[in-house]
Enzyme design. Structure first.
Site, PDB file in Angstrom:
ATOM      1  N   THR A 154      31.109 -90.521  44.507  1.00 49.77           N
ATOM      2  CA  THR A 154      32.227 -90.391  43.810  1.00 49.77           C
ATOM      3  C   THR A 154      33.429 -90.044  44.432  1.00 49.77           C
ATOM      4  O   THR A 154      33.353 -89.176  45.352  1.00 49.77           O
ATOM      5  CB  THR A 154      32.314 -89.929  42.179  1.00 49.77           C
ATOM      6  OG1 THR A 154      33.530 -90.059  41.607  1.00 49.77           O
ATOM      7  CG2 THR A 154      31.954 -88.401  42.591  1.00 49.77           C
ATOM      8  N   GLY A 180      37.061 -84.328  39.663  1.00 48.07           N
ATOM      9  CA  GLY A 180      36.740 -83.727  38.468  1.00 48.07           C
ATOM     10  C   GLY A 180      35.339 -84.197  37.912  1.00 48.07           C
ATOM     11  O   GLY A 180      34.939 -83.340  37.123  1.00 48.07           O
ATOM     12  N   LYS A 181      34.901 -85.232  38.436  1.00 43.57           N
ATOM     13  CA  LYS A 181      33.601 -85.394  37.896  1.00 43.57           C
ATOM     14  C   LYS A 181      32.366 -84.654  38.324  1.00 43.57           C
ATOM     15  O   LYS A 181      31.472 -84.101  37.660  1.00 43.57           O
ATOM     16  CB  LYS A 181      33.106 -87.002  38.131  1.00 43.57           C
ATOM     17  CG  LYS A 181      33.713 -87.897  37.527  1.00 43.57           C
ATOM     18  CD  LYS A 181      33.217 -89.495  38.073  1.00 43.57           C
ATOM     19  CE  LYS A 181      34.025 -90.621  37.545  1.00 43.57           C
ATOM     20  NZ  LYS A 181      33.468 -91.886  37.802  1.00 43.57           N
ATOM     21  N   ASP A 213      29.869 -94.042  35.747  1.00 42.62           N
ATOM     22  CA  ASP A 213      30.863 -95.024  35.519  1.00 42.62           C
ATOM     23  C   ASP A 213      31.428 -94.876  34.118  1.00 42.62           C
ATOM     24  O   ASP A 213      30.662 -94.775  33.109  1.00 42.62           O
ATOM     25  CB  ASP A 213      30.574 -96.524  35.675  1.00 42.62           C
ATOM     26  CG  ASP A 213      31.415 -97.513  35.910  1.00 42.62           C
ATOM     27  OD1 ASP A 213      32.570 -97.185  36.655  1.00 42.62           O
ATOM     28  OD2 ASP A 213      31.600 -98.444  35.237  1.00 42.62           O
ATOM     29  N   PHE A 265      41.387 -84.748  33.999  1.00 38.61           N
ATOM     30  CA  PHE A 265      41.765 -85.902  35.078  1.00 38.61           C
ATOM     31  C   PHE A 265      41.974 -87.095  34.235  1.00 38.61           C
ATOM     32  O   PHE A 265      41.694 -87.131  33.167  1.00 38.61           O
ATOM     33  CB  PHE A 265      40.885 -85.995  36.302  1.00 38.61           C
ATOM     34  CG  PHE A 265      39.595 -86.377  35.749  1.00 38.61           C
ATOM     35  CD1 PHE A 265      38.936 -87.566  35.781  1.00 38.61           C
ATOM     36  CD2 PHE A 265      38.499 -85.213  35.649  1.00 38.61           C
ATOM     37  CE1 PHE A 265      37.860 -88.132  35.377  1.00 38.61           C
ATOM     38  CE2 PHE A 265      37.291 -85.787  35.111  1.00 38.61           C
ATOM     39  CZ  PHE A 265      36.925 -87.087  34.948  1.00 38.61           C
ATOM     40  N   ASP A 283      42.786 -87.784  30.373  1.00 39.18           N
ATOM     41  CA  ASP A 283      42.591 -86.712  29.425  1.00 39.18           C
ATOM     42  C   ASP A 283      43.616 -86.347  28.548  1.00 39.18           C
ATOM     43  O   ASP A 283      43.667 -86.106  27.426  1.00 39.18           O
ATOM     44  CB  ASP A 283      42.019 -85.566  30.315  1.00 39.18           C
ATOM     45  CG  ASP A 283      40.408 -85.609  30.551  1.00 39.18           C
ATOM     46  OD1 ASP A 283      39.786 -86.610  29.792  1.00 39.18           O
ATOM     47  OD2 ASP A 283      40.137 -84.869  31.392  1.00 39.18           O
ATOM     48  N   LYS A 289      35.401 -78.986  27.556  1.00 34.36           N
ATOM     49  CA  LYS A 289      35.644 -80.655  27.540  1.00 34.36           C
ATOM     50  C   LYS A 289      33.970 -81.040  27.683  1.00 34.36           C
ATOM     51  O   LYS A 289      33.657 -81.916  27.048  1.00 34.36           O
ATOM     52  CB  LYS A 289      36.159 -81.080  28.667  1.00 34.36           C
ATOM     53  CG  LYS A 289      36.214 -82.484  28.871  1.00 34.36           C
ATOM     54  CD  LYS A 289      37.025 -82.858  30.208  1.00 34.36           C
ATOM     55  CE  LYS A 289      36.548 -84.513  30.438  1.00 34.36           C
ATOM     56  NZ  LYS A 289      37.103 -85.066  31.560  1.00 34.36           N
ATOM     57  N   HIS A 318      31.976 -87.375  26.668  1.00 40.24           N
ATOM     58  CA  HIS A 318      31.226 -88.576  26.907  1.00 40.24           C
ATOM     59  C   HIS A 318      30.222 -88.175  28.030  1.00 40.24           C
ATOM     60  O   HIS A 318      29.193 -88.182  28.164  1.00 40.24           O
ATOM     61  CB  HIS A 318      32.101 -89.675  27.016  1.00 40.24           C
ATOM     62  CG  HIS A 318      33.034 -89.346  28.368  1.00 40.24           C
ATOM     63  ND1 HIS A 318      33.946 -88.285  28.146  1.00 40.24           N
ATOM     64  CD2 HIS A 318      33.550 -89.931  29.535  1.00 40.24           C
ATOM     65  CE1 HIS A 318      34.820 -88.163  28.912  1.00 40.24           C
ATOM     66  NE2 HIS A 318      34.662 -89.372  29.891  1.00 40.24           N
ATOM     67  N   ARG A 319      30.941 -87.560  29.096  1.00 40.23           N
ATOM     68  CA  ARG A 319      30.004 -87.360  30.248  1.00 40.23           C
ATOM     69  C   ARG A 319      29.027 -86.123  30.243  1.00 40.23           C
ATOM     70  O   ARG A 319      28.012 -85.872  30.629  1.00 40.23           O
ATOM     71  CB  ARG A 319      31.196 -86.814  31.475  1.00 40.23           C
ATOM     72  CG  ARG A 319      30.433 -86.382  32.726  1.00 40.23           C
ATOM     73  CD  ARG A 319      31.262 -86.593  34.158  1.00 40.23           C
ATOM     74  NE  ARG A 319      31.850 -87.819  34.358  1.00 40.23           N
ATOM     75  CZ  ARG A 319      33.002 -88.292  33.785  1.00 40.23           C
ATOM     76  NH1 ARG A 319      34.099 -87.298  33.265  1.00 40.23           N
ATOM     77  NH2 ARG A 319      33.806 -89.378  33.962  1.00 40.23           N
TER      78      ARG A 319
HETATM   79  P1  ITT Z   1      34.563 -93.141  41.197  1.00 42.81           P
HETATM   80  O1  ITT Z   1      34.640 -94.537  40.779  1.00 42.81           O
HETATM   81  O2  ITT Z   1      34.906 -92.837  42.444  1.00 42.81           O
HETATM   82  O3  ITT Z   1      33.612 -92.137  40.775  1.00 42.81           O
HETATM   83  P2  ITT Z   1      36.793 -93.248  38.975  1.00 42.81           P
HETATM   84  O4  ITT Z   1      37.825 -91.940  38.664  1.00 42.81           O
HETATM   85  O5  ITT Z   1      37.499 -94.422  39.860  1.00 42.81           O
HETATM   86  O6  ITT Z   1      35.800 -92.444  40.490  1.00 42.81           O
HETATM   87  P3  ITT Z   1      35.645 -94.385  37.166  1.00 42.81           P
HETATM   88  O7  ITT Z   1      35.697 -96.003  37.854  1.00 42.81           O
HETATM   89  O8  ITT Z   1      34.399 -94.113  36.211  1.00 42.81           O
HETATM   90  O9  ITT Z   1      35.787 -93.403  38.226  1.00 42.81           O
HETATM   91  O10 ITT Z   1      36.632 -94.080  36.281  1.00 42.81           O
HETATM   92  C1  ITT Z   1      37.353 -95.067  35.182  1.00 42.81           C
HETATM   93  C2  ITT Z   1      38.652 -94.587  34.911  1.00 42.81           C
HETATM   94  O11 ITT Z   1      38.485 -93.852  33.782  1.00 42.81           O
HETATM   95  C3  ITT Z   1      39.230 -93.758  35.857  1.00 42.81           C
HETATM   96  O12 ITT Z   1      40.721 -93.996  35.811  1.00 42.81           O
HETATM   97  C4  ITT Z   1      39.145 -92.235  35.682  1.00 42.81           C
HETATM   98  O13 ITT Z   1      40.361 -91.453  35.800  1.00 42.81           O
HETATM   99  C5  ITT Z   1      38.998 -92.344  34.241  1.00 42.81           C
HETATM  100  N1  ITT Z   1      37.986 -91.334  33.406  1.00 42.81           N
HETATM  101  C6  ITT Z   1      36.832 -91.472  33.655  1.00 42.81           C
HETATM  102  N2  ITT Z   1      36.147 -90.268  33.198  1.00 42.81           N
HETATM  103  C7  ITT Z   1      37.264 -89.522  32.625  1.00 42.81           C
HETATM  104  C8  ITT Z   1      37.480 -88.466  31.732  1.00 42.81           C
HETATM  105  O14 ITT Z   1      36.345 -87.608  31.615  1.00 42.81           O
HETATM  106  N3  ITT Z   1      38.488 -88.192  31.218  1.00 42.81           N
HETATM  107  C9  ITT Z   1      39.623 -88.808  31.325  1.00 42.81           C
HETATM  108  N4  ITT Z   1      39.531 -90.021  32.272  1.00 42.81           N
HETATM  109  C10 ITT Z   1      38.600 -90.311  32.840  1.00 42.81           C
END
Ligand code: ITT
Length: 181
Positions: free
Chosen positions: A7, A11-12, A64, A138, A141, A159, A164-165
């Site tokens: 990733t 934040g993840k 994802d 992030f 949120d 959180k 979800h995560r």
């Molecule tokens: P990677 O693909 O490199 O893991 P990314 O941030 O692009 O990073 P995603 O494609 O899964 O990851 O993210 C989808 C979108 O949703 C992205 O704009 C994130 O900031 C947002 N997102 C994902 N999880 C979130 C969370 O827990 N809280 C708020 N926004 C989130």
């Protein structure tokens, strides 16, 4: 065992480290994000591509996630990342603000792949769209409220307890423990 979390989003990784006793290493690998309405399909394809494309045989994890706004037919959903990068989070709130129904949910699918076994774990959290509040977390949120607080107003621990995560990671951690790893 080391788990390689593929990733670009630190934040993840921070959230994942609260669940996994194994070492979690963040790796950047630019896998193809396939076009699909199914987050699980996207995550598994990414995990396999990253595993095959790197030298190590340590397992990989791909996460994802997306925000699904009910009144907008689930938008931005699987395209959440693209929408954040192009128009930004504030503009998504502006769209939702015009709707009477502010209900939304976050969904996350975590895909694991170790060269043989591919497995997915998912989680979701219901909430509502609000004007941005809070400095933590992030992405979306600040505009997503769950039980009176935006996710950006919560600590990582808070959180994770409702997110979800967090739910997806808890299932993954149980599965790993059952396998005895
Ligand atoms: P990677 O693909 O490199 O893991 P990314 O941030 O692009 O990073 P995603 O494609 O899964 O990851 O993210 C989808 C979108 O949703 C992205 O704009 C994130 O900031 C947002 N997102 C994902 N999880 C979130 C969370 O827990 N809280 C708020 N926004 C989130």
């Amino acid at each position: 065992m080391t788990i390689r979390f593929v990733t670009s989003n630190a934040g993840k990784v921070e959230e994942a480290r609260e669940y996994l006793t194994d070492e979690v290493e963040q790796i950047n690998y630019d896998y193809t994000e396939i076009q699909s309405d199914d987050l699980g399909e996207i995550a598994v394809a990414g995990a396999k591509e990253a595993y095959e494309g790197t030298d190590s045989d340590e397992p990989v994890l791909v996460d994802d996630a997306g925000l699904f706004v009910e009144a907008l037919g689930g938008f931005p959903g699987p395209y959440s990342s693209y929408v954040e990068d192009t128009v930004g989070v504030e503009r998504v709130w502006k769209l939702a603000e015009r709707e009477e129904n502010r209900r939304a949910y976050f969904r996350c699918v975590v895909a694991y792949y170790d060269g043989e076994t591919a497995e997915t774990f998912d989680g979701s959290v219901p909430g509502r769209m609000v004007a941005p509040r809070g400095e933590g977390g992030f992405g979306y949120d600040p505009i997503f409220e769950h039980e009176g607080q935006t996710l950006a107003e919560m600590s990582t621990e808070q959180k994770n307890a409702i997110s979800h995560r967090g739910r997806a990671l808890a299932k993954f951690a149980d599965w790993l423990a059952e396998r005895g790893e």
